[in-house]
Design a protein around this motif. Sequence first.
Motif, PDB file in Angstrom:
ATOM      1  N   LYS A 129       0.941  -1.171  -0.186  1.00  0.00           N
ATOM      2  CA  LYS A 129       0.137   0.197   0.143  1.00  0.00           C
ATOM      3  C   LYS A 129       0.912   1.292   0.050  1.00  0.00           C
ATOM      4  O   LYS A 129       0.498   2.301  -0.725  1.00  0.00           O
ATOM      5  CB  LYS A 129      -0.721  -0.037   1.445  1.00  0.00           C
ATOM      6  CG  LYS A 129      -1.987  -1.089   1.256  1.00  0.00           C
ATOM      7  CD  LYS A 129      -3.060  -0.747   2.380  1.00  0.00           C
ATOM      8  CE  LYS A 129      -4.248  -1.835   2.291  1.00  0.00           C
ATOM      9  NZ  LYS A 129      -5.135  -1.579   3.306  1.00  0.00           N
ATOM     10  N   LEU A 132       2.219   1.819  -3.341  1.00  0.00           N
ATOM     11  CA  LEU A 132       1.162   2.099  -4.227  1.00  0.00           C
ATOM     12  C   LEU A 132       0.878   3.652  -4.153  1.00  0.00           C
ATOM     13  O   LEU A 132       0.817   4.440  -5.055  1.00  0.00           O
ATOM     14  CB  LEU A 132      -0.099   1.339  -3.917  1.00  0.00           C
ATOM     15  CG  LEU A 132      -1.353   1.193  -5.194  1.00  0.00           C
ATOM     16  CD1 LEU A 132      -0.556   0.584  -6.478  1.00  0.00           C
ATOM     17  CD2 LEU A 132      -2.344   0.631  -4.687  1.00  0.00           C
ATOM     18  N   SER A 133       0.511   4.065  -2.913  1.00  0.00           N
ATOM     19  CA  SER A 133       0.484   5.352  -2.460  1.00  0.00           C
ATOM     20  C   SER A 133       1.489   6.254  -3.164  1.00  0.00           C
ATOM     21  O   SER A 133       1.512   7.484  -3.349  1.00  0.00           O
ATOM     22  CB  SER A 133       0.449   5.758  -1.360  1.00  0.00           C
ATOM     23  OG  SER A 133      -0.854   5.076  -0.477  1.00  0.00           O
ATOM     24  N   PHE A 144       1.641  -7.405  -3.123  1.00  0.00           N
ATOM     25  CA  PHE A 144       0.479  -7.871  -3.118  1.00  0.00           C
ATOM     26  C   PHE A 144       0.467  -9.518  -3.599  1.00  0.00           C
ATOM     27  O   PHE A 144      -0.208 -10.282  -3.076  1.00  0.00           O
ATOM     28  CB  PHE A 144      -0.679  -7.211  -4.136  1.00  0.00           C
ATOM     29  CG  PHE A 144      -0.360  -5.746  -3.549  1.00  0.00           C
ATOM     30  CD1 PHE A 144      -0.616  -5.459  -2.089  1.00  0.00           C
ATOM     31  CD2 PHE A 144      -0.591  -4.570  -4.458  1.00  0.00           C
ATOM     32  CE1 PHE A 144      -0.851  -4.163  -1.782  1.00  0.00           C
ATOM     33  CE2 PHE A 144      -0.833  -3.281  -4.073  1.00  0.00           C
ATOM     34  CZ  PHE A 144      -0.925  -3.282  -2.510  1.00  0.00           C
ATOM     35  N   GLN A 156      -8.523  -7.980  -0.209  1.00  0.00           N
ATOM     36  CA  GLN A 156      -7.930  -6.655  -0.051  1.00  0.00           C
ATOM     37  C   GLN A 156      -6.518  -6.869  -1.142  1.00  0.00           C
ATOM     38  O   GLN A 156      -6.448  -5.825  -2.019  1.00  0.00           O
ATOM     39  CB  GLN A 156      -7.552  -6.334   1.311  1.00  0.00           C
ATOM     40  CG  GLN A 156      -7.190  -4.880   1.436  1.00  0.00           C
ATOM     41  CD  GLN A 156      -6.868  -4.483   2.835  1.00  0.00           C
ATOM     42  OE1 GLN A 156      -6.995  -5.336   3.867  1.00  0.00           O
ATOM     43  NE2 GLN A 156      -6.659  -3.290   2.991  1.00  0.00           N
ATOM     44  N   GLN A 159      -7.749  -6.824  -4.714  1.00  0.00           N
ATOM     45  CA  GLN A 159      -8.176  -5.392  -5.303  1.00  0.00           C
ATOM     46  C   GLN A 159      -6.998  -4.280  -5.558  1.00  0.00           C
ATOM     47  O   GLN A 159      -6.964  -3.636  -6.440  1.00  0.00           O
ATOM     48  CB  GLN A 159      -9.234  -4.874  -4.182  1.00  0.00           C
ATOM     49  CG  GLN A 159      -9.840  -3.548  -4.631  1.00  0.00           C
ATOM     50  CD  GLN A 159     -10.617  -3.633  -5.973  1.00  0.00           C
ATOM     51  OE1 GLN A 159     -11.167  -4.444  -6.487  1.00  0.00           O
ATOM     52  NE2 GLN A 159     -10.026  -2.695  -6.966  1.00  0.00           N
ATOM     53  N   GLU A 160      -6.071  -4.572  -4.495  1.00  0.00           N
ATOM     54  CA  GLU A 160      -4.979  -3.701  -4.532  1.00  0.00           C
ATOM     55  C   GLU A 160      -4.012  -3.853  -5.867  1.00  0.00           C
ATOM     56  O   GLU A 160      -3.416  -3.255  -6.355  1.00  0.00           O
ATOM     57  CB  GLU A 160      -4.115  -3.632  -3.546  1.00  0.00           C
ATOM     58  CG  GLU A 160      -4.835  -3.202  -2.118  1.00  0.00           C
ATOM     59  CD  GLU A 160      -5.139  -1.594  -2.082  1.00  0.00           C
ATOM     60  OE1 GLU A 160      -4.879  -1.189  -3.051  1.00  0.00           O
ATOM     61  OE2 GLU A 160      -5.674  -1.115  -1.214  1.00  0.00           O
ATOM     62  N   ASN A 163      -5.564  -2.490  -8.460  1.00  0.00           N
ATOM     63  CA  ASN A 163      -5.187  -0.932  -8.513  1.00  0.00           C
ATOM     64  C   ASN A 163      -3.872  -0.534  -9.204  1.00  0.00           C
ATOM     65  O   ASN A 163      -3.645   0.366 -10.033  1.00  0.00           O
ATOM     66  CB  ASN A 163      -5.493  -0.505  -7.324  1.00  0.00           C
ATOM     67  CG  ASN A 163      -6.884  -0.236  -6.638  1.00  0.00           C
ATOM     68  OD1 ASN A 163      -7.737  -0.416  -7.531  1.00  0.00           O
ATOM     69  ND2 ASN A 163      -7.208  -0.333  -5.442  1.00  0.00           N
ATOM     70  N   ALA A 196      -5.471   6.532  -6.624  1.00  0.00           N
ATOM     71  CA  ALA A 196      -4.920   5.256  -5.831  1.00  0.00           C
ATOM     72  C   ALA A 196      -3.214   5.577  -5.380  1.00  0.00           C
ATOM     73  O   ALA A 196      -3.190   4.964  -4.316  1.00  0.00           O
ATOM     74  CB  ALA A 196      -4.801   3.979  -6.600  1.00  0.00           C
TER      75      ALA A 196
END
Length: 519
Positions: A129, A132-133, A144, A156, A159-160, A163, A196
């Motif tokens: 995450k 990704l951010s 992931f 989760q 989905q990530e 993204n 995202a």
Amino acid sequence: MGSEPNKQSTSRLHLNCPAPSPVDGKMASQDCDALNMDPDMELLSDEELEREAEGFKEQGNAFYINKDYAEAFNYYSKAIDMCPKNASYYGNRAATLMMLYRYREALEDSQQAVRLDNDFMKGHLREGKCHLSLGNAMAASRCFQRVLELEPDNSQAQQELKNAESILEYEKMAEIGFEKRDFRMVVFCMDRALEAAAACHRFKILKAECLALLGRYAEAQSVASDILRIDSTNADALYVRGLCLYYEDCIEKAVQFFVQALRMAPDHDKARLACRDAKALKAKKEEGNTAFKEGNYDAAYELYSEALTIDPNNIKTNAKLYCNRATVGSKLKRLEQAIEDCTKAIKLDETYVKAYLRRAQCYMDTEQYEEAVRDYEKVYQTEKTKEHKHLLKHAQLELKKSKRKDYYKVLGVNKNATEDEIKKGYRKRALLHHPDRHSGASPELQKEEEKKFKEVGEAFSVLSDPKKKSRYDSGQDLEDDGMNVGDFDANNIFKAFFGSPGGFSFEASGPGNFFFQFG
């Protein structure tokens, strides 16, 4: 963004606080970062250290649940200080840092957590995450995928991962769009990617650069300024800030930002090229201005032309250069070229009042009064000043006058003609169009020449009368003023001008050739 911190107690295996070494007999507390601990902590046993660390963690969890992330961070840090090799403590602090939008620090904690325990699923998820951010979609994908190896049904992570794949696709589309100079497409792609990857400076900078290239300077500056508030040494943001100033024709300030960007990143090619163009454009424009002030119009025209080739993307500066060249063109009597240059300036900047004024004056000089009125109306709508109102009324008057018979043109004299010049003009045109001179011509030509002869008489009857001439020159309608322009006899004017009918005659000297002979 951060998931709930780990609540379960941690065994000695996870704490990784070893028992006393049989070799040196020192307590395990030495491996728990004794430098950052209270000296009394060194006297605690292993189990006591565990209890203290767990206590700090539980307090951190309580603050986290109450959304007091700053205090949660402090207590997780205390737990880490006591046992720096516990993966879950780093994971919890990473979750807290994510809630505080401190993604780079959160990334470091997440990475430390999975280094300590490669099977720590939440650690991999948080690392992904964070990546990704921050816009690192490839690295995020790997994280992931690792989560899915540990928990194949983790929704989760699934989905990530999608993204991350979407961000990679938007990056590709943006790259193609930038190459094609489709800057709107790039902005669209970056907006989607930032949904995202909200903390990605790279995406924000690319968006800001394209906004600047689209002329949306305020939006571009806002994005760049936000980044500079966080990181004042960000060379890309400094470059974009300079780019906005450069495109707004604040070239000196722009150069300062480009130079600052190059100090931060000497290999920043875009800043280097922009700095070079900005300096060249400023110098060439100033050379043109100097030549114009010195009255060297040909040189000024060439210098402005050279300046226009430096950077076609600099809309505001180029609009001014076109207008400057139009001013020079009008001085050189190249009025049509001046009108064309003003039109180019207006096309680049539809709010450029000076270009409208310059073009309107050129239209007036070339007697294109309807076009002049349109431009002056545009100016007056934008800036309702007395001067602009006066210019508009003058153009409207000239337009009205242009729709009447131009008596000066009928007599072949200019509008500033003297009394003697008006008489000479009448004499020449009256003799040219006198019916007797065309007695042998076809009926159609005779009729046309007779009409012209009457117009010559009408023109002379007005321009030779000071009162009528004054009213005519001021644009007043002579008929409305009780002056019947048609109340004259062209033959009587001719006789009065040349004398009695027996005093002259037209004789043919060949087909279509006549000469006037006085008696």
